[in-house]
Design an enzyme around this catalytic site. Structure first.
Site, short mmCIF file in Angstrom:
data_model
loop_
_atom_site.label_atom_id
_atom_site.label_comp_id
_atom_site.label_asym_id
_atom_site.label_seq_id
_atom_site.Cartn_x
_atom_site.Cartn_y
_atom_site.Cartn_z
N ARG A 108 12.32 -2.94 -3.58
CA ARG A 108 12.79 -1.55 -3.63
C ARG A 108 12.80 -0.94 -2.23
O ARG A 108 11.84 -1.09 -1.48
CB ARG A 108 11.86 -0.75 -4.56
CG ARG A 108 12.34 0.66 -4.82
CD ARG A 108 11.41 1.36 -5.79
NE ARG A 108 10.13 1.67 -5.16
CZ ARG A 108 9.30 2.62 -5.59
NH1 ARG A 108 9.62 3.35 -6.66
NH2 ARG A 108 8.15 2.86 -4.98
N TYR A 163 3.97 13.79 -1.98
CA TYR A 163 3.67 12.81 -0.92
C TYR A 163 4.81 11.83 -0.71
O TYR A 163 4.73 10.97 0.15
CB TYR A 163 2.37 12.05 -1.22
CG TYR A 163 2.28 11.47 -2.62
CD1 TYR A 163 2.91 10.29 -2.94
CD2 TYR A 163 1.57 12.12 -3.62
CE1 TYR A 163 2.84 9.76 -4.22
CE2 TYR A 163 1.48 11.61 -4.90
CZ TYR A 163 2.12 10.42 -5.19
OH TYR A 163 2.05 9.91 -6.46
N LYS A 164 5.87 11.94 -1.52
CA LYS A 164 7.01 11.03 -1.37
C LYS A 164 7.99 11.64 -0.36
O LYS A 164 7.66 11.78 0.81
CB LYS A 164 7.61 10.74 -2.74
CG LYS A 164 6.61 9.98 -3.62
CD LYS A 164 7.04 9.73 -5.03
CE LYS A 164 5.98 8.90 -5.75
NZ LYS A 164 6.20 8.81 -7.20
N ASP A 200 10.66 15.21 -14.46
CA ASP A 200 9.79 14.72 -13.39
C ASP A 200 10.66 14.49 -12.15
O ASP A 200 11.58 13.67 -12.18
CB ASP A 200 9.10 13.42 -13.82
CG ASP A 200 8.07 12.95 -12.80
OD1 ASP A 200 8.23 13.27 -11.59
OD2 ASP A 200 7.12 12.25 -13.18
N PHE A 229 8.33 5.90 -15.55
CA PHE A 229 7.17 5.51 -14.74
C PHE A 229 5.94 5.41 -15.65
O PHE A 229 5.78 6.24 -16.54
CB PHE A 229 6.97 6.56 -13.65
CG PHE A 229 5.95 6.20 -12.62
CD1 PHE A 229 6.26 5.30 -11.61
CD2 PHE A 229 4.68 6.75 -12.66
CE1 PHE A 229 5.31 4.97 -10.65
CE2 PHE A 229 3.72 6.41 -11.70
CZ PHE A 229 4.05 5.52 -10.70
C1 LIG Z 1 5.10 8.45 -8.06
C2 LIG Z 1 5.27 8.92 -9.46
C3 LIG Z 1 4.19 9.51 -10.15
C4 LIG Z 1 2.83 9.56 -9.52
O1 LIG Z 1 1.88 10.23 -10.27
P1 LIG Z 1 0.46 10.56 -9.60
O2 LIG Z 1 -0.28 11.29 -10.62
O3 LIG Z 1 0.76 11.35 -8.36
O4 LIG Z 1 -0.16 9.27 -9.20
C5 LIG Z 1 4.45 10.01 -11.43
N1 LIG Z 1 5.68 9.92 -11.99
C6 LIG Z 1 6.72 9.34 -11.34
C7 LIG Z 1 8.05 9.28 -11.99
C8 LIG Z 1 6.54 8.81 -10.07
O5 LIG Z 1 7.54 8.22 -9.43
#
Ligand SMILES: *Cc1c(COP(=O)(O)O)cnc(C)c1O
Length: 420
Positions: free
Chosen positions: A379, A230-231, A205, A133
């Protein structure tokens, strides 16, 4: 191409049988599900659990409005990051005291990556996946620059690339447990063991795993971890992230963001920083109490859930989606991008299509919410707590209709919004 109506009838009957036999079916009523919506985006922002609004209202009107500063003690605001952390810990195989909640995943990543690298001061490589990501890649690059490490980006399509980098230069390996684009699930225990064998430490992560995929950080021997709430955990927009520190590092981990609330005794107002015990040393500054309250209430849904049932339903939902997509959508140019092997699959399915962006917009307009990821992916996230098998059938049927009618060619679907 119109698929044989009889096949749809058969599939709908099968979906009804699966829904009647679903042991998690009752959970859907614990969420606010907008009428007529099939929501396949719970991997980006989970649905609102019922009960959250009342708890947040209480926190605003009573705890804040009446209790004011006394609520740091009387309403337990101060201990909230550790308490909510322990609740998440139960879902990811982390013992009490090893998870805290606060700040964003990006901040937690910076803090844990530097702390991890400081556990291996004599090593030079920070290794991650080239397709990780963006925030994970950007933060890893900045950590490497800050500490003078070599950033090594492994090609995720080469099955041997990772193993080649796990040598005696390895300081830290950091990976997403589930790839946000392809939905590929890593074998956390095997990868961690390989990195440990090379003498490195691992930061996982869990953004796309917590709440959807079984995670056992202690069994996998993970060193540090971060994740979003939040997911699949349904904590609400901007809900704070979590950070995990393995108990073996509780007295050793040295996070760089030494805020006053990570101090062992913040109100001693000590001029010198002495880290708090365990994961509480990942605390930085004043926590986002209202967001933590929403998250705390959202986690109630998970109290009596068996994660094995969640996993079984997630795989059954994605199996059905893949089966129907292959039967009805490949003729319109879609390619299913997710491993068929259950051991390698998270809780999402991506479909590659050259016009994925307008196709997803047309699908959303027709009441099926997925999202688009560059460069050509539609997705779909599958949240086993709320989705029905019938929704999966309907979603594919609507997508087939969007393609057959060419509704996606409407020019308004080509316009790009700020958030895609
Ligand atoms: C959604 C996501 C994030 C989001 O990071 P934020 O700091 O909350 O915006 C980070 N890493 C991964 C792998 C994600 O899927």
């Amino acid at each position: 191409m119109r698929h044989d109506a009889r096949i749809w009838d058969e599939v709908r009957r099968r979906a009804r049988r699966l829904d009647r036999a679903d042991p998690l079916a009752g959970l859907r009523d614990r969420f606010v599900v907008p009428d007529g919506l099939i929501y396949l985006d719970g991997n980006s922002l989970g649905l609102l659990p019922r009960g959250v609004a009342a708890r947040v209202q209480h926190a605003v009107e009573v705890e804040w409005g009446q209790g004011l500063i006394g609520s740091w003690n009387t309403a337990g605001w101060f201990t909230q990051p550790a308490r909510v952390g322990d609740r998440i810990g139960r879902l990811i195989g982390a013992p009490p005291g090893s998870v805290v909640v606060g700040d964003s995943t990006s901040v937690q990543l910076f803090n844990t990556l530097v702390a991890a690298a400081r556990l291996r001061p004599d090593r030079s490589a920070l290794v991650t996946d080239a397709a990780n990501f963006p925030t994970d890649g950007y933060i890893a690059a900045s950590v490497a620059r800050t500490l003078g490490l070599n950033l090594v980006l492994v090609d995720p399509t080469d099955p041997f690339a990772m193993a080649r980098e796990l040598d005696d230069h390895l300081a830290v390996l950091t990976l997403s447990h589930v790839d946000y684009r392809t939905g590929v699930l890593h074998d956390m225990a095997a990868v961690t063991a390989a990195a440990h064998h090379a003498g490195g430490v691992v930061v996982w992560d869990l953004a796309h795993s917590a709440g959807a995929v079984p995670v056992d950080l202690i069994a996998a021997d993970a060193d540090l971890a971060v994740g979003c709430s939040y997911k699949y955990l349904n904590g609400g927009p901007g809900a704070p992230a979590f950070g995990f520190v393995h108990p073996r590092w509780h007295d050793v981990a040295d996070p760089p963001l030494t805020g006053w609330l990570g101090h062992e005794s913040p109100f001693a107002l000590d001029p010198e920083f002495r880290p708090a015990a365990g994961a509480s040393r990942l605390r930085i500054g004043t926590p986002p109490v209202l967001s933590l309250t929403a998250l705390d209430a959202a986690l109630d849904v998970f109290d009596d859930i068996d994660v094995a049932l969640v996993r079984a339903k997630s795989l059954a939902l994605t199996d059905l989606f893949i089966e129907l997509a292959e039967a009805t959508l490949t003729a319109s140019g879609f390619e299913v991008v997710v491993p068929r092997d259950h051991r390698l699959r998270g809780s999402q399915v991506c479909l590659r299509h050259p016009h994925a962006y307008p196709v997803v917009q047309a699908l959303i307009a027709a009441g099926v919410v997925g999202d688009y990821r560059e460069p050509d992916l539609a997705r779909f996230g599958f949240t086993p707590l709320t989705l029905r098998f019938g929704d999966v059938v309907d979603a594919v049927a609507v997508l087939e209709d969007v393609m057959r009618s060419e509704a996606w060619r409407d020019p308004r679907y080509a316009l790009r919004s700020e958030v895609t």
